[in-house]
Write an enzyme that holds these catalytic residues in place. Structure first.
Site, short mmCIF file in Angstrom:
data_model
loop_
_atom_site.label_atom_id
_atom_site.label_comp_id
_atom_site.label_asym_id
_atom_site.label_seq_id
_atom_site.Cartn_x
_atom_site.Cartn_y
_atom_site.Cartn_z
N ARG A 52 39.75 37.91 40.11
CA ARG A 52 38.60 37.96 39.21
C ARG A 52 39.06 37.70 37.77
O ARG A 52 38.40 37.00 37.01
CB ARG A 52 37.93 39.34 39.30
CG ARG A 52 37.17 39.53 40.59
CD ARG A 52 36.28 40.77 40.54
NE ARG A 52 36.98 41.97 40.89
CZ ARG A 52 36.83 42.63 42.04
NH1 ARG A 52 36.00 42.17 42.96
NH2 ARG A 52 37.49 43.73 42.29
N PHE B 90 28.41 35.59 48.09
CA PHE B 90 28.93 36.80 48.74
C PHE B 90 29.41 37.77 47.65
O PHE B 90 30.56 38.19 47.61
CB PHE B 90 30.09 36.48 49.71
CG PHE B 90 29.78 35.39 50.70
CD1 PHE B 90 29.00 35.65 51.82
CD2 PHE B 90 30.26 34.10 50.51
CE1 PHE B 90 28.71 34.64 52.74
CE2 PHE B 90 29.97 33.09 51.42
CZ PHE B 90 29.20 33.36 52.55
N ASP C 246 23.90 37.42 47.79
CA ASP C 246 24.42 38.22 48.89
C ASP C 246 23.25 38.45 49.85
O ASP C 246 22.09 38.48 49.44
CB ASP C 246 24.95 39.57 48.38
CG ASP C 246 25.92 40.23 49.35
OD1 ASP C 246 27.13 40.23 49.07
OD2 ASP C 246 25.47 40.73 50.40
N SER C 247 23.57 38.60 51.15
CA SER C 247 22.48 38.82 52.11
C SER C 247 22.01 40.27 52.09
O SER C 247 20.98 40.60 52.67
CB SER C 247 22.94 38.43 53.52
OG SER C 247 24.07 39.21 53.87
N ASP D 127 33.49 34.02 48.70
CA ASP D 127 34.32 35.15 49.16
C ASP D 127 33.62 35.84 50.33
O ASP D 127 33.13 36.98 50.20
CB ASP D 127 34.56 36.12 47.99
CG ASP D 127 35.49 37.26 48.39
OD1 ASP D 127 36.27 37.10 49.35
OD2 ASP D 127 35.41 38.33 47.75
N CYS E 94 39.44 36.58 54.05
CA CYS E 94 40.09 37.90 54.16
C CYS E 94 40.31 38.27 55.62
O CYS E 94 40.56 39.43 55.94
CB CYS E 94 39.29 38.97 53.42
SG CYS E 94 37.64 39.19 54.08
N1 SAH Z 1 33.30 39.08 46.41
C1 SAH Z 1 33.03 40.49 46.58
C2 SAH Z 1 33.34 40.98 48.00
C3 SAH Z 1 32.62 40.21 49.08
S1 SAH Z 1 32.50 41.08 50.57
C4 SAH Z 1 33.78 41.30 45.53
O1 SAH Z 1 34.56 40.73 44.73
O2 SAH Z 1 33.59 42.51 45.47
C5 SAH Z 1 31.45 40.07 51.50
C6 SAH Z 1 29.97 40.17 51.15
O3 SAH Z 1 29.31 39.17 51.94
C7 SAH Z 1 29.28 41.48 51.51
O4 SAH Z 1 28.69 42.01 50.34
C8 SAH Z 1 28.20 41.11 52.52
O5 SAH Z 1 26.97 41.82 52.32
C9 SAH Z 1 27.99 39.64 52.25
N2 SAH Z 1 27.50 38.84 53.39
C10 SAH Z 1 27.82 38.95 54.70
N3 SAH Z 1 27.25 37.97 55.43
C11 SAH Z 1 26.54 37.20 54.54
C12 SAH Z 1 25.75 36.03 54.67
N4 SAH Z 1 25.56 35.43 55.84
N5 SAH Z 1 25.19 35.50 53.55
C13 SAH Z 1 25.37 36.10 52.34
N6 SAH Z 1 26.11 37.21 52.18
C14 SAH Z 1 26.69 37.77 53.25
#
Ligand code: SAH
Length: 395
Positions: free
Chosen positions: A214, A230, A252-253, A299, A339
């Site tokens: 970040r 995400f 985010d979903s 991510d 990840c």
């Molecule tokens: N980048 C973030 C961590 C991401 S974790 C950080 O720096 O803190 C992954 C995220 O993806 C979660 O919040 C989850 O709710 C979201 N997610 C999972 N499946 C998804 C989808 N199909 N579309 C959008 N978001 C999704």
């Protein structure tokens, strides 16, 4: 500590132990002397009877997780000494007294010689996540050790293992405080404020592992239109804003994640209108973003949780990245991550390579990213390397 049983290895199967690999697979075991239950402390012996390690036994293909190598039985101060070592390491990284960061990973499982145990430090509150019953059974001793090591830097210890313990173990673990109490907290990461909800949030509440990535993002953000896909609690979004982005969209979903993101933006950049957040499926959202963004972060959650899901996961990474490559503005920058532990660095790079080729764009690798130093990788346990990232320049 007293072992309750002895695990005798098949002849020749002590080799990986001699190279300090901390897992014993069930196939390597000749016999077990004594009655054992999930999580019990056992000694591990060679076929000639010599003790070579101590660990916790478990149901499943990983039958013993080793936390102490050698003949000597771990003493009463064992956990305190291990946690002290882990703390000293974070101290040497400048994390324990940083003026602008008070969140870090204190114990990273095998990476800190404590397989099955995660401990994250949130400005006084330690959130524990046990992935093995053995560690969970030690939770009181670990809490005492944390109190001894952290002293007045410790306000509370919260156990959040109910969802991470192996379901086959059939124990009814409940999340709760093991020491003290604290309310949903606020933490600082490189000066950015985050609300962290360890009671309800994902993992231990916050994705600490993206801290350095970040920070790097901020250096690329000036005057850019940014998509943080995400986004979860919005970490990359604030870094982009901190770095001078002119517009940031977080997606985010999870509605709860978007709520947290908006709340966190309000904390850090009150009254600004550079940021908007949307609840949407990532794959859908990326269908229609042609020339909208010049900096995109992808991510996603782990697409492969086990080896059987690898091929499908790679397809997922390919599809996701191809959409970004196709639509990012000329001269754009893509921060893309995986990840999934079972996806190797090479696997991921190949998937991203294929995605770039499909888009027909010229692409250059600027940085190859990883997990930060407070998520150390035991060199004898390469499985501990899970976070992989690429920063790409798209012509
Ligand atoms: N980048 C973030 C961590 C991401 S974790 C950080 O720096 O803190 C992954 C995220 O993806 C979660 O919040 C989850 O709710 C979201 N997610 C999972 N499946 C998804 C989808 N199909 N579309 C959008 N978001 C999704």
């Amino acid at each position: 500590m007293q072992p309750l049983a002895h695990v005798i290895l098949k002849k020749g199967k002590e080799e990986s132990m001699e190279r300090f690999h901390p897992w014993i697979f069930s196939g390597a075991i000749d016999r077990i002397e004594g009655a054992v239950e999930e999580g019990d402390l056992v000694s591990v012996r060679k076929s000639d009877g010599k003790t070579i390690a101590y660990g916790h036994c478990a149901i499943g293909s990983i039958a013993v997780r080793i936390f102490s190598f050698g003949e000597n039985l771990p003493g009463d101060d064992f956990w305190k000494n291990r946690i002290q070592q882990a703390y000293k390491l974070r101290e040497s990284m400048g994390l324990t007294d940083a003026p602008d960061t008070n969140v870090y990973r204190l114990i990273h499982g095998e990476g800190d010689g404590m397989p099955g145990l995660i401990a994250d430090y949130y400005n006084g509150t330690v959130v524990l996540q046990c992935h093995s019953v053995g560690m969970w059974l030690e939770r009181e001793a670990i809490t005492e050790a944390l109190k001894a090591v952290l002293s007045d830097k410790l306000v509370a210890v919260y156990d959040k293992s109910a969802k991470t313990l192996p379901y086959k173990a059939d124990i009814e673990a409940k999340d709760g405080y093991l020491y003290g109490e604290s309310s949903v907290g606020e933490v600082l990461e490189y000066g950015n404020r985050f609300k962290v909800d360890w009671l309800e949030g994902q993992k231990t509440g916050f994705f600490i592992d993206q801290r350095e990535n970040r920070k790097l993002l901020a250096t690329y953000a000036k005057d850019k239109s940014v998509l943080n896909m995400f986004c979860y609690t919005g970490g990359f979004s604030f870094s982009a804003m901190q770095g001078g982005a002119k517009l940031v969209h977080s997606v985010d979903s999870s509605a709860k994640a978007i709520e947290l993101t908006n709340e966190n933006v309000g904390l850090n950049f009150p009254g600004e209108n550079r940021h908007e957040a949307f609840v949407a499926d990532g794959f859908d959202y990326l269908q229609d973003i042609k020339d909208k963004y010049d900096l995109i972060i992808l991510d996603p959650p782990a697409f492969a949780k086990h080896r059987g899901a690898l091929a499908q996961a790679l397809q997922g990474y390919k599809r996701l990245n191809a959409n970004a490559f196709r639509q990012i503005k000329p001269g754009g920058i893509l921060f893309t991550f995986s990840c999934s532990q079972v996806v190797t660095r090479n696997n991921f790079r190949e998937a991203v390579f294929s995605a770039a080729a499909i888009s027909g764009r010229e692409v250059r690798i600027l940085h190859q990213l990883s997990q930060p130093a407070d998520h150390p990788i035991n060199i004898y346990h390469p499985e501990g390397e899970y976070l992989k990232g690429l920063v790409l320049y798209v012509e």
